[in-house]
Motif scaffolding. Structure first.
Motif, PDB file in Angstrom:
ATOM      1  N   TYR A   1       0.819  -1.208   0.000  1.00  0.00           N
ATOM      2  CA  TYR A   1       0.000   0.000   0.000  1.00  0.00           C
ATOM      3  C   TYR A   1       0.855   1.261   0.000  1.00  0.00           C
ATOM      4  O   TYR A   1       0.625   2.193  -0.776  1.00  0.00           O
ATOM      5  CB  TYR A   1      -0.927  -0.003   1.217  1.00  0.00           C
ATOM      6  N   THR A   2       1.842   1.315   0.900  1.00  0.00           N
ATOM      7  CA  THR A   2       2.588   2.568   1.065  1.00  0.00           C
ATOM      8  C   THR A   2       3.688   2.749   0.020  1.00  0.00           C
ATOM      9  O   THR A   2       4.149   3.879  -0.208  1.00  0.00           O
ATOM     10  CB  THR A   2       3.236   2.623   2.457  1.00  0.00           C
ATOM     11  N   GLY A   3       4.163   1.643  -0.585  1.00  0.00           N
ATOM     12  CA  GLY A   3       5.257   1.743  -1.542  1.00  0.00           C
ATOM     13  C   GLY A   3       6.587   2.062  -0.876  1.00  0.00           C
ATOM     14  O   GLY A   3       7.515   2.539  -1.540  1.00  0.00           O
ATOM     15  N   THR A   4       6.711   1.816   0.420  1.00  0.00           N
ATOM     16  CA  THR A   4       7.947   2.109   1.148  1.00  0.00           C
ATOM     17  C   THR A   4       8.799   0.840   1.280  1.00  0.00           C
ATOM     18  O   THR A   4       8.402  -0.240   0.861  1.00  0.00           O
ATOM     19  CB  THR A   4       7.616   2.644   2.551  1.00  0.00           C
ATOM     20  N   THR A   5       9.975   0.985   1.869  1.00  0.00           N
ATOM     21  CA  THR A   5      10.851  -0.146   2.157  1.00  0.00           C
ATOM     22  C   THR A   5      10.968  -0.305   3.668  1.00  0.00           C
ATOM     23  O   THR A   5      10.627   0.610   4.437  1.00  0.00           O
ATOM     24  CB  THR A   5      12.253   0.062   1.561  1.00  0.00           C
ATOM     25  N   PHE A   6      11.497  -1.442   4.084  1.00  0.00           N
ATOM     26  CA  PHE A   6      11.628  -1.687   5.515  1.00  0.00           C
ATOM     27  C   PHE A   6      12.595  -0.702   6.163  1.00  0.00           C
ATOM     28  O   PHE A   6      12.370  -0.235   7.282  1.00  0.00           O
ATOM     29  CB  PHE A   6      12.096  -3.129   5.764  1.00  0.00           C
ATOM     30  N   ASP A   7      13.698  -0.374   5.477  1.00  0.00           N
ATOM     31  CA  ASP A   7      14.661   0.569   6.049  1.00  0.00           C
ATOM     32  C   ASP A   7      14.031   1.937   6.278  1.00  0.00           C
ATOM     33  O   ASP A   7      14.358   2.636   7.253  1.00  0.00           O
ATOM     34  CB  ASP A   7      15.872   0.699   5.129  1.00  0.00           C
ATOM     35  N   GLU A   8      13.104   2.354   5.383  1.00  0.00           N
ATOM     36  CA  GLU A   8      12.434   3.645   5.544  1.00  0.00           C
ATOM     37  C   GLU A   8      11.457   3.633   6.729  1.00  0.00           C
ATOM     38  O   GLU A   8      11.224   4.656   7.368  1.00  0.00           O
ATOM     39  CB  GLU A   8      11.687   4.015   4.268  1.00  0.00           C
ATOM     40  N   MET A   9      10.888   2.458   7.004  1.00  0.00           N
ATOM     41  CA  MET A   9       9.851   2.352   8.041  1.00  0.00           C
ATOM     42  C   MET A   9      10.397   1.906   9.397  1.00  0.00           C
ATOM     43  O   MET A   9       9.663   1.879  10.383  1.00  0.00           O
ATOM     44  CB  MET A   9       8.771   1.355   7.595  1.00  0.00           C
ATOM     45  N   ARG A  10      11.662   1.509   9.479  1.00  0.00           N
ATOM     46  CA  ARG A  10      12.220   0.980  10.725  1.00  0.00           C
ATOM     47  C   ARG A  10      12.052   1.981  11.868  1.00  0.00           C
ATOM     48  O   ARG A  10      12.177   3.192  11.682  1.00  0.00           O
ATOM     49  CB  ARG A  10      13.705   0.682  10.518  1.00  0.00           C
ATOM     50  N   GLY A  11      11.760   1.464  13.071  1.00  0.00           N
ATOM     51  CA  GLY A  11      11.634   2.318  14.261  1.00  0.00           C
ATOM     52  C   GLY A  11      10.391   3.184  14.183  1.00  0.00           C
ATOM     53  O   GLY A  11       9.273   2.692  14.180  1.00  0.00           O
ATOM     54  N   TRP A  12      10.586   4.505  14.112  1.00  0.00           N
ATOM     55  CA  TRP A  12       9.466   5.456  14.062  1.00  0.00           C
ATOM     56  C   TRP A  12       9.306   6.058  12.667  1.00  0.00           C
ATOM     57  O   TRP A  12       8.715   7.126  12.499  1.00  0.00           O
ATOM     58  CB  TRP A  12       9.681   6.574  15.087  1.00  0.00           C
ATOM     59  N   GLY A  13       9.774   5.350  11.646  1.00  0.00           N
ATOM     60  CA  GLY A  13       9.681   5.862  10.277  1.00  0.00           C
ATOM     61  C   GLY A  13       8.265   5.961   9.747  1.00  0.00           C
ATOM     62  O   GLY A  13       8.017   6.625   8.725  1.00  0.00           O
ATOM     63  N   TRP A  14       7.301   5.284  10.394  1.00  0.00           N
ATOM     64  CA  TRP A  14       5.914   5.332   9.942  1.00  0.00           C
ATOM     65  C   TRP A  14       5.328   6.733   9.926  1.00  0.00           C
ATOM     66  O   TRP A  14       4.322   6.998   9.259  1.00  0.00           O
ATOM     67  CB  TRP A  14       5.046   4.424  10.821  1.00  0.00           C
ATOM     68  N   ARG A  15       5.962   7.685  10.658  1.00  0.00           N
ATOM     69  CA  ARG A  15       5.420   9.047  10.699  1.00  0.00           C
ATOM     70  C   ARG A  15       5.408   9.705   9.325  1.00  0.00           C
ATOM     71  O   ARG A  15       4.618  10.616   9.067  1.00  0.00           O
ATOM     72  CB  ARG A  15       6.242   9.890  11.678  1.00  0.00           C
ATOM     73  N   SER A  16       6.265   9.231   8.418  1.00  0.00           N
ATOM     74  CA  SER A  16       6.364   9.863   7.093  1.00  0.00           C
ATOM     75  C   SER A  16       5.127   9.625   6.224  1.00  0.00           C
ATOM     76  O   SER A  16       4.909  10.359   5.258  1.00  0.00           O
ATOM     77  CB  SER A  16       7.615   9.348   6.361  1.00  0.00           C
TER      78      SER A  16
END
Length: 685
Positions: free
Chosen positions: A183-198
Motif C-alpha cells: 500500500y505505502t510503496g515504502t521499504t523496511f529501512d524507511e519504516m524501521r523504528g518510528w519511520g511510519w510518521r512519514s
C-alpha cells in the motif's frame, strides 16, 4: 523412561540389524531377546558391504554390533551407521569390552553397550534405547510443529486484509506484513523504528504520536482512526489497534498491531472494530502458542538429561538400602526400650530413611518413580496433615487451611502428595525467618484453550501454598525447580525439594506453577487432574508389625543380603520361609512338593538373571493359578505390562510395611491384588 514411547515402539515387531560374525553368539542374542518377550525380527550381517547395504535399505529400529569383526571393527561400523542413519540407536554387544573401549564407544556416539557375558541386560538396554529413540522422535515432531506454526503465522499475517506490524517494548516498529509495503510503496529501512510518521497526514500526526507514546508508557491497548498516504499519494482512512504482549511475569515484551481500511465504511466503525479485535486475538494466540512450544521443548530436553542420570542406579541403591533398613528395624525391636543402643539405631534408621527419600525425590523429578496413584480427597488430606505441618513450620508462623466445599477427588499418590506439600511448607518456613503467614488452599480449576498452565483441557484440583516471606527475583524463580539448585546455603538443603514436587505433578498428569515477588512472598501451585472415581479410603501402614496367622512363604531374590534380611523379617513374624536365589530355583522348589502341599504366598524380586519376577509369576500361575504372588522390587523403571496384575511392595521396606502387605494379601487375596495394583500410566516411567 517415557512409557508411551516404549509402548509405541513395541506395538509391532522391532526390526533389528545385528552385525555379528559368530553364528553361536548371534543365536544367544536372539534367544535372550525372544525369552524377554520382545517382539522382534533380526537380520544378521557380518561384512562392511552387507552392513552398509542394509542401512541404505532402511526400515530398522535398532543396531546391535560386535566390536571385533573380520574385515573392520565396531567403531568403523558406528561411523557408517551415524553417516547412513544418524538417528538409529546403536548398541555394542561384545565380549571384548573394557572400560576404555566403552568410554571410546560412547564418545563416538554409541547409545549403550552390553558385554556378552551379561546378555541378560540386553533386553532392558534394547527397550530403553527404543523408548529414548521414541522420545527423540517426539521431540523432532514438536520441532516440526513449531516450524509449521511459524510458517502458518507468516502465511496468516501476509494474507489478511489488514496491515499488521510488531513493535518492541519501547514502541519502535521492527516488522510489517507484506500488505503494508504494497500500500505505502515504502521499504523496511524507511519504516524501521518510528519511520511510519512519514506516511501519516500532517493534520493528525501529532495527536497519533502523542496517544501512541502514552499507551506504550502505560501498557494500555491503543486504538485510533487516521488517514495514511498510499504509493499514489492519496490518503485512505484506517482504524489502527495495538495491544501489548506480555511474558510469564506480566512484563511487556512486544506490541502487535493492525490497520484496517475503513475509508468506505466509517459509518460502521463499531462493527469493523469487533472484526479486527477477533482477528488480533487469533494472531496473538498463534504467537503465544509458538512461544509455549519453545518453552515446552526446552523443558523436555532438560528433563531427558536428568532422567538418564537418575533411572539407572535406583534398583541397586534401593537393594542396598533394604538390608540396612530391615536389619536395623529388627535389631531395634529385639532390644529393650531402655537399651542405650536404641538411640544409635534410631539415628541410623533416620539416615537410611533420608537416603530412601533422596532417591524418591530424584526419581520424582526424572518422572521414573513407581507411583501408586488413586482417587484422593485432597482437601481431607491437607486438613489431616495440618497439625504435623504446624509443628514443622514452628509457632512463629501462622497456618491457615482453606478448601472449597464439595471438591471432587484428584488422582495422585497420597504419600508423595503429602511429602510435596510438606516440602513447600518447609521452604516457606525458611523464607520467613522472622515469622509470617502460610496459607494452604485447595480449590477446583477448569482449564480451557490458551490457559497459562499449558495443561490439556479439563478440570483440575489446585493446591496453593502461599507465604509472606522474602520471595525470589525472576532469575532465581526461573531456576527454582532445577535439581540440586538451592538458595539455602551449604548443608541446609539438597536442592531437590521443588524438583520432586515438579516431578510428582508432571508424572500425575498435572503441573507445578510458581510465582514470587521479592519482599512480598511466594506462591506455589500443584495442579492435579480430577479423578473419575470417588476418593477411596486407605489405611496407613502401622508403625508396629501386624502379626497374623503364620503362613508358608516362598521368598525369591538373587541378592543374598536382601533375601537373608527379608527372611529374618518374615521368620520374626512367625512365618515359615523357603528361600530361592533365582526363578529356576523357585520353580524347582515348587516342583519338589509332590504331596500336594505348596506355599501360601510367593514373594519375588523383579530384576533377576535369566528370569525376572514377572516371568516367574507367569510360570507359577500356569502351574498354581490361585497362589498369591507379591512383587518386591527396588527397580524404578518397570516397562510395558511387566507388573500389570501383580501387587507391588517397593524396596526398601521395613517390617511393618511387609507385615501389613502380607496381611492384606492373605485376608482378601483377590480384592487386595486389585487394590494394590499400580495404575497404568503413560509417559511416566
Amino acid at each position: 523412561m517415557n512409557r508411551q514411547a516404549d509402548h509405541t515402539a513395541l506395538a509391532r515387531d522391532v526390526r533389528i540389524l545385528h552385525l555379528e560374525d559368530d553364528a553361536l553368539d548371534a543365536g544367544l542374542v536372539r534367544e535372550f531377546l525372544r525369552a524377554s518377550g520382545l517382539p522382534s525380527r533380526i537380520d544378521r550381517v557380518w561384512t562392511r558391504d552387507s552392513f552398509t547395504e542394509a542401512l541404505v535399505a532402511g526400515g530398522y529400529d535398532i543396531v546391535l554390533a560386535d566390536h571385533q569383526l573380520p574385515d573392520f571393527d565396531g567403531v568403523s561400523a558406528l561411523a557408517i551407521a551415524r553417516d547412513r542413519a544418524p538417528g538409529l540407536p546403536f548398541i555394542f554387544v561384545s565380549g571384548a569390552f573394557g572400560e576404555e573401549l566403552a568410554v571410546e564407544a560412547m564418545r563416538h556416539g554409541a547409545t549403550d553397550y552390553v558385554v556378552k557375558q551379561r546378555l541378560e541386560r540386553l533386553p532392558v538396554v534394547v527397550r530403553r534405547a527404543l523408548a529414548e529413540a521414541g522420545e527423540r522422535a517426539e521431540r523432532q515432531r514438536a520441532e516440526a510443529a513449531l516450524r509449521q506454526s511459524e510458517e502458518q503465522f507468516r502465511t496468516l499475517a501476509d494474507n489478511i486484509d489488514q496491515f499488521a506490524w510488531m513493535a518492541d517494548a519501547s514502541g519502535a516498529i521492527y516488522w510489517y506484513n507484506k500488505r503494508w509495503f504494497d500500500y505505502t510503496g515504502t521499504t523496511f529501512d524507511e519504516m524501521r523504528g518510528w519511520g511510519w510518521r512519514s506516511v501519516h497526514h500532517p493534520d493528525h500526526l501529532e495527536r497519533v504520536e502523542r496517544e501512541f507514546r502514552r499507551c506504550v508508557e502505560s501498557g494500555s491497548v491503543w486504538e485510533d482512526t487516521f488517514p495514511l498516504r498510499g504509493r499514489d499519494g492519496g490518503y485512505c482512512w484506517f482504524l489502527s489497534r495495538a495491544r501489548p504482549i506480555t511474558d510469564a511475569n506480566g512484563r511487556i515484551v512486544r506490541w502487535f498491531g493492525t490497520n484496517t481500511d475503513v475509508t468506505a465504511q466509517r459509518e460502521v466503525d463499531a462493527t469493523l472494530r469487533r472484526l479486527n479485535e477477533s482477528l488480533e486475538q487469533r494472531v496473538v494466540a498463534a504467537i503465544t502458542e509458538r512461544e509455549a512450544m519453545l518453552a515446552k521443548l526446552h523443558e523436555s530436553q532438560k528433563l531427558e538429561t536428568i532422567g538418564h542420570l537418575t533411572g539407572g542406579f535406583a534398583h541397586d541403591f534401593n537393594n542396598l538400602l533394604t538390608p540396612i533398613l530391615g536389619n536395623l528395624d529388627l535389631l531395634r525391636r529385639r532390644l529393650s526400650e531402655n537399651d542405650r543402643s536404641q538411640r544409635l539405631i534410631a539415628s541410623a534408621l533416620q539416615g537410611a530413611e533420608r537416603a530412601k527419600t533422596l532417591v524418591q525425590r530424584l526419581l520424582a523429578f526424572a518422572r521414573r518413580q513407581v507411583l501408586e496413584a488413586r482417587p484422593v480427597d485432597v482437601a481431607k488430606l491437607v486438613d489431616g496433615m495440618a497439625d504435623f505441618t504446624a509443628r514443622s513450620i514452628g509457632p512463629q508462623i501462622s497456618l491457615a487451611i482453606e478448601a472449597q466445599a464439595g471438591l471432587p477427588a484428584a488422582r495422585v499418590d497420597p504419600t508423595q502428595l503429602e511429602l510435596a506439600i510438606l516440602n513447600l511448607a518447609v521452604n516457606s518456613r525458611d523464607a520467613m525467618p522472622d515469622g509470617g503467614r502460610l496459607t494452604i488452599a485447595v480449590d477446583l480449576q477448569t482449564v480451557g484453550p490458551g490457559h497459562h498452565s499449558g495443561l490439556r483441557h479439563g478440570e483440575f484440583v489446585r493446591v496453593s501454598v502461599t507465604d509472606t516471606g522474602t520471595g525470589m527475583d525472576p532469575a532465581t524463580l526461573a531456576r527454582a525447580i532445577e535439581p540440586f539448585y538451592s538458595t539455602k546455603g551449604i548443608g541446609k538443603g539438597t536442592g531437590l525439594g521443588l524438583s520432586m514436587v515438579h516431578g510428582l505433578a508432571a508424572q500425575s498428569g498435572g503441573t507445578l506453577l510458581m510465582s514470587s515477588t521479592p519482599g512480598a512472598g511466594t506462591r506455589a501451585e500443584i495442579w492435579l487432574p480430577v479423578a473419575n472415581e470417588q476418593a477411596d479410603s486407605h489405611d496407613p501402614t502401622p508403625h508396629e508389625p501386624m502379626r497374623g496367622d503364620p503362613v508358608t512363604i516362598l521368598l525369591v531374590d538373587d541378592e543374598q543380603l536382601v533375601r537373608a534380611t527379608t527372611a529374618s523379617m518374615l521368620s520374626d513374624l512367625g512365618h515359615c520361609v523357603i528361600e530361592a536365589g533365582s526363578g529356576a530355583q523357585a520353580l524347582d522348589c515348587l516342583g519338589r512338593l509332590t504331596d500336594g502341599s505348596r506355599p501360601d504366598l510367593v514373594i519375588t524380586d523383579y530384576l533377576m538373571p535369566a528370569m525376572n519376577g514377572a516371568e516367574l509369576a507367569r510360570e507359577i500361575r500356569a502351574r498354581h493359578p490361585n497362589l498369591p504372588i507379591l512383587l518386591a522390587t527396588g527397580y524404578a523403571s518397570l516397562t510395558g505390562n511387566a507388573m500389570a496384575d501383580l501387587p507391588l511392595l517397593p524396596k526398601p521396606f521395613q517390617q511393618a510395611e511387609l507385615a501389613a502387605t502380607i496381611e492384606r494379601l492373605m485376608q482378601r487375596p483377590q480384592a487386595t491384588e486389585e487394590a494394590m495394583m499400580p495404575p497404568r500410566r503413560r509417559g511416566t516411567e
